[in-house]
Scaffold this active site. Structure first.
Site, PDB file in Angstrom:
ATOM      1  N   THR A 212       0.843  -1.183   0.000  1.00 14.77           N
ATOM      2  CA  THR A 212       0.000   0.000   0.000  1.00 14.77           C
ATOM      3  C   THR A 212       0.882   1.238   0.000  1.00 14.77           C
ATOM      4  OG1 THR A 212      -1.776  -1.138   1.207  1.00 14.77           O
ATOM      5  CG2 THR A 212      -1.755   1.246   1.347  1.00 14.77           C
TER       6      THR A 212
ATOM      7  N   GLY B 110       0.478  -1.109   5.385  1.00 14.50           N
ATOM      8  CA  GLY B 110       0.675  -2.127   6.405  1.00 14.50           C
ATOM      9  C   GLY B 110      -0.500  -3.031   6.698  1.00 14.50           C
TER      10      GLY B 110
END
Length: 517
Positions: A336, A418
């Site tokens: 991400t 994360g």
């Protein structure tokens, strides 16, 4: 070496890749607003960091504009034919594979870029796509870190021919070149989102997914729309924290913060403090797994998870001396990219985008260079699970850009990559800033840990104090150490409004930069 957040009098942007930060700063310098800069940086991230996000992924944002917050969700839905029986018939096992065509959901990032610009932008897409088009067409040199990422990930995609045609050998060449992706960017410049969702690109995506055994159709792409939604909010100490509603895990970050708040003032940094944060995060992660999915399929109102009664119950279950064991959840990993931007007129953007796992599903659309997301991996094949797969359903989504307000005005924009670590990183970084008054950069630099909701084991960066590690182990935490600067601790970017100017900070775990003027 001690570093502090950088101060910018008028505008700034922070992203996890220096070229994306430069692209956004260039837009700001040319008179664009924070939304223009954020979209330019987001487009660039999809080119220079395709192992984190891209043109076949999803996007979520919080925008403060004209005195109010606006939430935007552009996470893809499952195919219209993705019934539980249809998916099970094509799966060998009890879970959707991490990669492959069945993990593909409708990608939402492209729709998100145009929706954000339509509502808040001041520059045309053509101008904002200039740098990413150049980088995709002509290539960009890789840093030592970039080479290492490609070397590490290449074996994971060995079976995907189209992916290998684009990326195999990138680490050895030292240059990332994506001419097919440049073709996609050119099509978006010429035709906006239409060719992507209803035209030639949509047809190519749907055909390729079906050839590989998936269920996505051209009609699924044509019917896709993003969603504007009111943010969820909750107090933490003297600030109001804003997160996106389900299907994101934003309510989990708010729940964890509220549990910590209910447990009273935090002790100084040490075993007691870290234990309290860990236990609060565990309850929030457990509740996410049990309750959060597409809001249309949720049995409870998400605001219940941050209600006074719910928080009091969860805080009462935290043992201040021993590690607890709430009902377990599902382990989620991901790739991400988070960014934030602000301008001289007070518009603030907190934006996050993803492929989910690294390059996503492994399906790179022939001729277009689009790496399709594997977000569908998050669906369950258990008919009794809240997150069970279903036609057109949105899965629990890990992406959570955040804002924090003081006196009803933007004070802080922050977020991280994360996956299920995002709730935990929000908690660790925000408590350092709010409770300790830490400088943004110092709060980001501090060692972090991450708890696995599948078994409650935890890993911590080896810079964490040995006394804290020993103390947590003594309280029953199953803790192991990883590197000093661990990627899975997240790449945090942040900016804060302070004394009429902006402070900005970027995570040293990434290749990022904070730039402004």
């Amino acid at each position: 070496m001690h570093r502090e957040a950088l101060r910018f009098p008028r505008a700034c942007i922070a992203t996890p890749h220096y070229l994306a930060s430069a692209a956004g700063a260039e837009v700001l310098a040319e008179g664009g607003n924070a939304v223009d800069a954020a979209v330019a940086a987001s487009l660039t991230l999809g080119v220079v960091a395709p192992f984190l996000c891209g043109y076949g992924g999803d996007l979520f944002a919080l925008v403060w504009h004209d005195g109010a917050p606006h939430g935007y969700l552009s996470g893809g839905r499952a195919a219209s034919g993705a019934t539980l029986d249809a998916v099970r018939a094509r799966v060998d096992g009890d879970a959707i594979p991490k990669r492959g065509a069945l993990s593909v959901t409708v990608p939402g990032a492209v729709r998100g870029w145009f929706d954000l610009l339509d509502r808040f932008g001041s520059r045309p897409f053509t101008a904002l796509a200039r740098r990413p088009l150049e980088y995709a067409r002509d290539g960009v040199p890789l840093t030592a870190r970039g080479r290492a990422v490609f070397s590490f990930l290449e074996p994971m995609y060995e079976e995907f021919r189209e992916w290998r045609a684009v990326y195999a050998g990138t680490a050895d060449r030292g240059v990332l070149s994506q001419p097919d992706l440049a073709r996609t960017i050119g099509a978006l410049i010429a035709g906006g989102p239409e060719p992507y969702y209803r035209g030639v690109i949509a047809e190519a995506m749907a055909s390729y997914v079906q050839e590989q055994g998936g269920l996505l159709t051209a009609a699924d792409l044509a019917g896709y729309e993003g969603e504007w939604a009111a943010p969820l909010s909750a107090p933490y100490r003297d600030v109001e924290v804003l997160e996106l509603p389900p299907p994101t895990q934003g309510v989990g970050a708010l729940e964890a913060l509220r549990i910590v708040d209910a447990l009273g003032p935090l002790p100084e940094d040490g075993v007691d403090r870290q234990h309290r944060l860990i236990e609060s995060a565990k309850w929030a992660l457990s509740d996410l797994n049990a309750h959060v999915t597409d809001p249309a399929a949720m049995a409870i109102d998400p605001r219940q998870l941050i209600s006074d009664a719910w928080i009091a119950d969860r805080a009462g279950r935290v043992d201040r001396d021993r590690a607890g064991a709430p009902p377990r959840g599902t382990r989620l990993f991901g790739g991400t990219a988070y960014l934030c931007a602000a301008d001289a007129d007070g518009t603030v953007v907190s934006l996050i985008q993803t492929n989910f796992n690294e390059f996503g599903s492994g399906l790179t659309v022939p001729g277009w260079g689009i790496n399709l997301t594997n977000r569908g991996k998050s669906f369950s094949l258990d008919p009794d699970h809240v997150n069970v797969v279903g036609p057109g359903k949105r899965t629990l989504h890990t992406l959570i850009p955040a804002l924090a307000l003081r006196e009803a005005k933007p004070w802080l924009a922050f977020g991280t990559m994360g996956s299920d670590g995002q709730v935990q990183t929000h908690l660790q970084v925000l408590t350092r800033i709010v409770d300790d008054g830490a400088d943004l950069q110092a709060a980001i630099d501090a060692p972090r840990w991450r708890v696995d909701p599948a078994d409650w084991t935890m890993r911590a960066e080896s810079r964490l104090s040995p006394a804290v590690v020993a103390g947590l182990a003594a309280r029953g935490h199953d803790i192991s150490l990883v590197g000093k600067w661990w990627d899975h601790a997240g790449y945090v970017e942040a900016l804060a409004l302070d004394a009429g100017s902006y402070l900005g900070a970027s995570d040293p775990r990434s290749e990022g930069a904070v730039l402004g003027f």
